[in-house]
Motif scaffolding. Structure first.
Motif, mmCIF file in Angstrom:
data_model
loop_
_atom_site.group_PDB
_atom_site.id
_atom_site.type_symbol
_atom_site.label_atom_id
_atom_site.label_comp_id
_atom_site.label_asym_id
_atom_site.label_seq_id
_atom_site.Cartn_x
_atom_site.Cartn_y
_atom_site.Cartn_z
ATOM 1 N N CYS A 1 0.826 -1.216 0.000
ATOM 2 C CA CYS A 1 0.000 0.000 0.000
ATOM 3 C C CYS A 1 0.858 1.263 0.000
ATOM 4 N N ASP B 1 -4.103 2.102 7.954
ATOM 5 C CA ASP B 1 -2.740 2.442 7.528
ATOM 6 C C ASP B 1 -2.336 3.837 8.008
ATOM 7 N N ASN C 1 -0.818 4.261 11.109
ATOM 8 C CA ASN C 1 0.224 4.236 12.126
ATOM 9 C C ASN C 1 1.389 5.122 11.709
ATOM 10 N N TYR D 1 3.951 -2.978 15.128
ATOM 11 C CA TYR D 1 4.274 -4.065 14.204
ATOM 12 C C TYR D 1 5.562 -3.816 13.414
ATOM 13 N N PHE E 1 5.562 -2.450 10.584
ATOM 14 C CA PHE E 1 5.192 -2.743 9.189
ATOM 15 C C PHE E 1 4.942 -1.416 8.469
ATOM 16 N N GLY F 1 1.498 -0.412 7.257
ATOM 17 C CA GLY F 1 0.576 0.071 8.282
ATOM 18 C C GLY F 1 0.700 1.578 8.485
ATOM 19 N N ASP G 1 -5.855 0.013 14.807
ATOM 20 C CA ASP G 1 -5.112 -0.090 16.060
ATOM 21 C C ASP G 1 -5.452 1.119 16.941
HETATM 22 N N1 LIG Z 1 -1.697 -2.240 4.138
HETATM 23 C C1 LIG Z 1 -1.762 -3.177 5.046
HETATM 24 N N2 LIG Z 1 -1.645 -4.433 4.737
HETATM 25 N N3 LIG Z 1 -1.917 -2.792 6.308
HETATM 26 C C2 LIG Z 1 -2.022 -3.682 7.417
HETATM 27 C C3 LIG Z 1 -1.683 -2.972 8.681
HETATM 28 C C4 LIG Z 1 -1.837 -3.844 9.874
HETATM 29 C C5 LIG Z 1 -1.469 -3.164 11.180
HETATM 30 N N4 LIG Z 1 -2.405 -2.153 11.532
HETATM 31 C C6 LIG Z 1 -0.060 -2.607 11.123
HETATM 32 O O1 LIG Z 1 0.127 -1.439 11.316
HETATM 33 O O2 LIG Z 1 0.868 -3.344 10.888
#
Ligand SMILES: NC(=[NH2+])NCCC[C@H](N)C(=O)O
Length: 279
Positions: free
Chosen positions: A89, A112, A114, A121, A123, A126, A164
């Motif tokens: 993403c 997304d 965060n 995470y 990630f 996110g 989250d």
């Molecule tokens: N684009 C995505 N796949 N987002 C998933 C995010 C999952 C979780 N909220 C994170 O911050 O890791």
């Protein structure tokens, strides 16, 4: 319509791994044939392997964004609407940059939203929408050709049901429009009133109800079935000046029957039809 399908086959720094296998799988599932059958003039370009020997998630993620921005700039010169098939993403940052988008629809199971300060995470995806609206990773995003952070008031989040705690807090403090898939067409009128003239449409395929269509590892209950998503996105496209699309996060490992590629074909046919009718 004249279209460029741009493939960004990356997932978290990995070339052709995980959701990085999605773009090729969607094309192999007959997307070009389907769009051609519906009268579109389609070319496909692939960003290929991005040179980053160290394979770092963050720098590779933003290098992919820069490559996408450049491909979109070339596509615009040729009068083609960009349709980006991406594993991540975050890649929407590059699409917004290349399209000079000033507003965005973000249809996703997740917010997304965060930032490095709230993510538990680590990630990067996110944090993708947070990056688009300038909340984080600013030096990296600003290095993407053409990138300008979007105003939160010109952002609409559709069906983000797995949020989250930190994301909920961020969302409460910002004027982001937020609703379900069924509410999206009504919200689109409010987004249009916010004054954007160039809207990017981002769809993470995990927005679907995982009991009907599972696109990747995330399977939060609820969400639209493919017909409901198609109807909603078609209406959204009918009322907003959509200048480009990202279709993100398909991991074929979670779709044993290969249901996702034909669903993407039908979704794009309807969204593009809505845009064509306005042209
Ligand atoms: N684009 C995505 N796949 N987002 C998933 C995010 C999952 C979780 N909220 C994170 O911050 O890791």
């Amino acid at each position: 319509m004249k279209l460029t399908i741009i493939l960004a086959p990356y997932d978290s720094g990995y070339y052709h791994g995980g959701c990085g296998r999605g773009p090729d799988a969607i094309v192999a599932g007959g997307l070009v044939e389907e769009l051609t059958l519906h009268g579109h003039d389609v070319i496909v370009v692939d960003i290929g392997e991005i040179g980053n020997e160290q394979g770092r998630e963050i720098s590779t993620g933003f290098a992919v964004c820069s490559a996408i921005s450049e491909k979109i700039t070339a596509s615009r010169k040729d009068g083609r609407l960009p349709v980006v098939l991406c594993g991540n993403c975050l890649t929407a940052v590059g699409a917004v940059a290349g399209e000079s988008a000033d507003s965005i629809v973000w249809a996703d199971q997740h917010g997304d939203l965060n930032t490095p300060e709230t993510s538990t995470y680590g990630f990067l995806d996110g944090m993708a929408l947070a990056t688009v609206i300038g909340l984080c990773w600013r030096p990296m995003a600003n290095a993407v050709p053409g990138f300008k952070p979007l105003e939160a008031s010109r952002c609409m989040l559709v069906d983000a049901r797995d949020l989250d705690a930190g994301e909920r807090h961020t969302l409460e403090g910002l004027p982001i429009l937020h609703g379900t898939c069924a509410e999206a067409p009504g919200l689109a009128d409010r987004l249009a009133a916010a004054g954007g003239h160039r809207t990017h449409l981002h769809i993470d395929l995990d927005i679907h109800d995982p009991e009907v269509l599972q696109a990747n590892r995330y399977a939060w209950p609820g969400g639209p079935n493919p017909d409901e998503l198609r109807e909603s996105m078609r209406d959204v496209a009918a009322s907003l000046p959509v200048v480009g699309i990202t279709i993100s996060a398909y991991d074929p490992a979670f779709d044993a029957k290969g249901d996702v590629p034909p669903a993407v074909g039908r979704l794009l046919v309807d969204v593009l039809d809505a845009l064509r009718k306005k042209a």
